[in-house]
Enzyme design. Sequence first.
Site, PDB file in Angstrom:
ATOM      1  N   SER A 147       6.543  -0.710  -5.896  1.00 25.22           N
ATOM      2  CA  SER A 147       6.176   0.509  -5.197  1.00 25.22           C
ATOM      3  C   SER A 147       6.722   1.739  -5.951  1.00 25.22           C
ATOM      4  O   SER A 147       6.442   1.900  -7.131  1.00 25.22           O
ATOM      5  CB  SER A 147       6.677   0.448  -3.748  1.00 25.22           C
ATOM      6  N   HIS A 165      -0.449  -4.051  -0.020  1.00 32.01           N
ATOM      7  CA  HIS A 165       0.826  -3.759  -0.681  1.00 32.01           C
ATOM      8  C   HIS A 165       1.757  -4.965  -0.622  1.00 32.01           C
ATOM      9  O   HIS A 165       2.614  -5.141  -1.479  1.00 32.01           O
ATOM     10  CB  HIS A 165       1.476  -2.556   0.020  1.00 32.01           C
TER      11      HIS A 165
END
Length: 265
Positions: free
Chosen positions: A127, A240
């Site tokens: 991330s 994600h």
Amino acid sequence: MVESLKLISKWKFPSPNPKVRLYMVEYFSSGLRVKGLMAEPDDEKQYEGFLYLRGGIKRVGMVRPARIAQFASEGFIVFAPYYRGNEGGEGNEDFAGDDREDAFSAFDLLKDYPRLKDGRIHVFGFSRGGVMALLTGIHRSETSSIVTWGGVSDMHLTYKERKDLRRMMKRVIGGTPNKFPERYDWRTPIHDLENLRAPVLIIHGALDKNVSAEHAKRLEKQLKKLGKSHETWYFNEYTHYFPPSVNRQVVQKLTSWMKSQSRSS
């Protein structure tokens, strides 16, 4: 025992894996006392280094002991900085600003670690950690490889896409991209990839809403343009966060990929 001038202290931390030792570490970064978590196989052998650069900010995306123990169990000495201002560390985290020094200093700490094998250190970013990983590879040319998983590569794009993060970004960075484009440029490593020598592996879920796959595509495009060694693993069905079973498989594959990379010359 203090192994390095950069290392202030190190003490045992409860490990979720009986074959992995965990330590809380305090170290110097730009004169600040910063903390992080270290994981290493429970033996006396030497292993390659693995710098784990977390995502998020503050409590969001905090380093998880089970996660770094998972990477250590694949045969690495893993160090994961919390970044300044977290877990009792000095200073204030500033979202790939001056806190990038915490990653650079953590890299240097690993480089001096007695159990490090052949001076090889791989850098992993998840991330927001993707930006930190690329910045580290740019500023530490001896980096053996870089993996960015669901990683940010363009901070302007993050501001545009993540309306829920704009308030935090304006507060931490000091304004909007329109008002201070240079501050967002400084936090966007795709502008400086000319200085990158390590091979890069890009892992991204096509359905990612936290960090869109456009980040991966922009990074891939620039690496290709510059003739840099890179590989991409896109997963069309995932966001994600990958399902646990798939996550484990990808961890095994990416760590094998790391070990297969020739040392940067």
